[in-house]
Design a protein around this motif. Structure first.
Motif, mmCIF file in Angstrom:
data_model
loop_
_atom_site.group_PDB
_atom_site.id
_atom_site.type_symbol
_atom_site.label_atom_id
_atom_site.label_comp_id
_atom_site.label_asym_id
_atom_site.label_seq_id
_atom_site.Cartn_x
_atom_site.Cartn_y
_atom_site.Cartn_z
ATOM 1 N N GLY A 51 -5.041 3.432 3.693
ATOM 2 C CA GLY A 51 -5.277 2.056 2.940
ATOM 3 C C GLY A 51 -6.516 2.003 2.508
ATOM 4 O O GLY A 51 -6.566 0.999 1.442
ATOM 5 N N THR A 52 -7.559 2.844 2.754
ATOM 6 C CA THR A 52 -8.608 2.459 2.148
ATOM 7 C C THR A 52 -8.676 3.297 1.100
ATOM 8 O O THR A 52 -8.131 4.383 0.757
ATOM 9 C CB THR A 52 -9.728 3.412 3.006
ATOM 10 N N SER B 44 -13.364 1.035 -0.524
ATOM 11 C CA SER B 44 -12.600 -0.396 -0.746
ATOM 12 C C SER B 44 -11.521 -0.576 0.363
ATOM 13 O O SER B 44 -10.734 0.435 0.304
ATOM 14 C CB SER B 44 -11.869 -0.487 -1.924
ATOM 15 N N TYR B 45 -11.561 -1.397 1.276
ATOM 16 C CA TYR B 45 -10.742 -1.617 2.581
ATOM 17 C C TYR B 45 -10.468 -3.334 2.751
ATOM 18 O O TYR B 45 -11.592 -4.120 2.694
ATOM 19 C CB TYR B 45 -11.323 -0.763 3.672
ATOM 20 N N PRO B 46 -9.452 -3.292 3.228
ATOM 21 C CA PRO B 46 -8.961 -4.710 3.753
ATOM 22 C C PRO B 46 -9.935 -5.121 4.762
ATOM 23 O O PRO B 46 -10.173 -4.298 5.738
ATOM 24 C CB PRO B 46 -7.456 -4.638 4.134
ATOM 25 N N ASN C 113 -6.572 -4.750 -1.895
ATOM 26 C CA ASN C 113 -7.483 -4.676 -0.888
ATOM 27 C C ASN C 113 -8.447 -5.757 -1.051
ATOM 28 O O ASN C 113 -8.944 -6.353 -0.018
ATOM 29 C CB ASN C 113 -8.271 -3.326 -0.782
ATOM 30 N N ALA D 197 0.888 -1.148 0.159
ATOM 31 C CA ALA D 197 -0.050 0.069 0.060
ATOM 32 C C ALA D 197 0.788 1.303 -0.194
ATOM 33 O O ALA D 197 0.574 2.211 -0.762
ATOM 34 C CB ALA D 197 -1.113 0.064 1.392
ATOM 35 N N GLY E 241 -11.400 -8.273 1.112
ATOM 36 C CA GLY E 241 -11.622 -6.811 1.495
ATOM 37 C C GLY E 241 -13.095 -6.590 1.508
ATOM 38 O O GLY E 241 -13.987 -7.678 0.859
#
Ligand code: ADP
Ligand code: PEP
Ligand code: MN
Length: 538
Positions: free
Chosen positions: A297-298, A326-328, A140, A30, A273
């Protein structure tokens, strides 16, 4: 830095004929992808750390621009029609050649991932993207291999996404300049003319929905979580009905928010994700998801940000109603590290009924569950898609995800019937849409009430409660529910004008029946009876 062009061929991109690239960036993390995206001006940094990207003309999926290449290997298995539209191999070949030419001298970002948390069924996919921010999206959304797994990574499918390449509908066999092409035989997905990241996610989903039934796994457009007693619940629903919102529940462990497989041993997430709608996101009603919009990270898609203060305006639909994060998945506090759970105890079918006539919660018999699974009803409202008027639009999308299902719906429905029976799962229909009148008159069901109904249903608190068969839809409506005012449970009682309710309810039943005609040859009498309008009401 990325690898130089010369070494590219050693990394197996030659299977796509990609040569003379400028630099290839392999499996960047990331921070490195942020650096690339920001220095290339692809995206901006928001307060708190998310990356904010705008996708221009395409801010949602382009289902009419999706084609499946007509090839001997898959021809007899695909449910051809207005959803799965064939493309001649020659046109696919031309567009792939155009992509190769387009990428000459350009950089390419590569993420090697797994789709599928269950090692027995996971699919190694290689995601090639023109932009760094799409590569972070892929990182993600899919499952990252371990260092050792990366060392000898052998992709089963490759997704090549080149938003800057536009098709010429006159010569390329496409409908527009945008295209999402799937070749099962060549195991390639080619996406162009659109920057909407959801196309990457949903094309991999379509591949799994084609491959997994042959391995006895039911692929599902659903979210899933696990209760305190280890009970797995799955939540089917079309886009925007609440799969992501309702599966993020502090009292239950999240497995995944959108795409799962049901195997003989349990449920597993296809992804690593989540891809949440964040329009008018409330910190109070959806705290876990809200927190992700402030995290490094998002990836935020089409969210408005003040250029000076870098503060987000989640309430703004300036670019689109379909703003996304979009996120892990481990950004959600209570999450299953393995992405897996046991066999479902409860199956929830979500519908956002903008007509406001379906009960907010009802129990379904197995036959009614099949009827609603094949029907896949929800009602879109003005603004969620271009060209919609002010009236709600009834949408029937079989298996609650028709655009992603390459095989005939009966393949998925029969698997659900058998698995549901074997697991002895309860089935519920939950309307996250309107109450007290249709869209524009009534109000959308309060998320807190929906959560209370689900909490009661999943905890077994509705099992002994008296139910009444709905006079129009036949579904079994509980007479009461803990923490929910009883008057909310009977939709007709929430309308000021009961006659108007009856008129719209009867109309919706007719729409269900007209839509279901296409499935009648594939279901038994019990399922047919499940959907028939109760004559007694007339
Ligand atoms: N009663 C409700 N239940 C669930 N979602 C609701 C409800 N009322 C409004 N919403 C909104 O509907 C949207 C559901 O989006 P999402 O959960 O991402 O859907 P999906 O994952 O099915 O595509 C969210 O914006 C959520 O805030
Ligand atoms: C991302 C999508 O799925 P969902 O809205 O169900 O999350 C989509 O339909 O494009
Ligand atoms: Mn979702």
């Amino acid at each position: 830095m990325g690898t130089q062009g010369a070494v590219v061929s050693r990394h197996g991109l030659q299977s796509l004929g990609l040569r003379n690239l400028k630099d290839v960036y392999w499996n960047l993390t990331a921070p490195a992808l942020y650096e690339q995206a920001l220095t290339r001006g692809e995206a901006r940094l928001a307060a708190g750390g998310p990356l904010v990207a705008l996708t221009g003309e395409h801010t949602g999926r382009s289902p009419k621009d999706k084609f499946i290449v007509e090839e001997a290997e898959s021809r007899d298995d695909v449910w051809w029609g207005e959803v799965n539209v064939p493309m001649e191999p020659a046109h696919f070949g031309r567009l792939l050649a155009k992509a190769r030419a387009y990428l000459q001298g350009r950089d390419l970002f590569v993420q090697d991932c797994f789709a599928g948390a269950d090692p027995a069924y996971r699919l190694p996919v290689r995601i090639l993207t023109e932009c760094a921010w799409h590569n972070l999206f892929a990182r993600n959304m899919f499952i990252q291999p371990s260092h050792d797994e990366l060392a000898d990574f052998d992709p089963a499918f490759t997704v090549l996404q080149v938003p800057g390449l536009q098709a010429d509908p006159e010569t390329d066999g496409t409908r527009s300049e945008c295209f999402v092409l799937v070749s099962f035989a060549q195991r390639i997905v080619l996406i162009g003319g659109t920057s909407y990241a959801g196309e990457i996610k949903k094309s991999v989903f379509s591949i799994l929905n084609y491959l997994l039934p042959e391995r006895g796994v039911l692929p599902m457009h659903c979210s899933a979580n696990i209760g305190p007693k280890g009970d797995t619940a799955i939540f089917f629903g079309l886009s925007g009905t609440g799969k992501t919102t309702l599966s993020a529940d502090g009292s239950r462990t999240l497995i995944g928010d959108d795409e799962h497989g049901w195997s003989d041993t349990g449920v597993f997430n296809f992804e690593g994700g989540c891809y949440a709608k964040v329009i008018r996101l409330s910190a109070e009603a959806e705290p876990e998801i809200y927190d992700t919009t402030r995290r490094f990270g998002t990836v935020l898609e089409n969210v408005v940000m003040d250029a000076d203060t870098r503060v987000l305006d989640l309430d703004s639909a300036h670019y689109t109603e379909n703003t996304r994060a979009s996120y892990p998945i481990d950004f959600i506090p209570n999450v299953s590290a393995a992405g897996q759970g046991g066999l479902p105890k409860n199956i929830v079918m979500l519908t956002a009924d903008a007509f406001g006539v379906l009960p907010p919660i009802s129990r379904l018999t197995p036959e009614q569950a099949m009827y609603h699974f094949l029907s896949g009803y929800t009602a879109r409202v003005a603004g969620t898609e271009k060209g919609l008027g002010s009236e709600p639009t009834a949408t029937f999308s079989t298996c609650f995800g028709a655009p992603f299902m390459p095989r005939h719906p009966s393949v998925y429905a029969r698997m659900l019937r058998d698995k549901m029976q074997a697991a002895g799962a309860n089935c519920w229909l939950v309307n996250t849409g309107w109450s007290g009148g249709q869209y524009g008159v009534g109000r959308r069901m309060d998320i807190k009430l929906t959560r209370a109904m689900l909490c009661a249903a999943l905890a077994g608190q509705l099992d002994g409660v008296e139910v009444n068969a709905h006079p129009d839809f036949g579904v079994l409506v509980p007479a009461n529910c803990p923490d929910v005012p009883s008057e909310v449970l009977d939709p007709r009682a929430t309308w000021g004008d009961a006659q108007a309710y009856d008129r719209i309810a009867h109309d919706l039943v007719k729409r269900f029946e007209n839509n279901f005609k296409q499935f009648e040859p594939y279901v038994d009498e019990g399922v047919l009876a499940a959907g028939i309008y109760q004559a007694a009401a007339e």
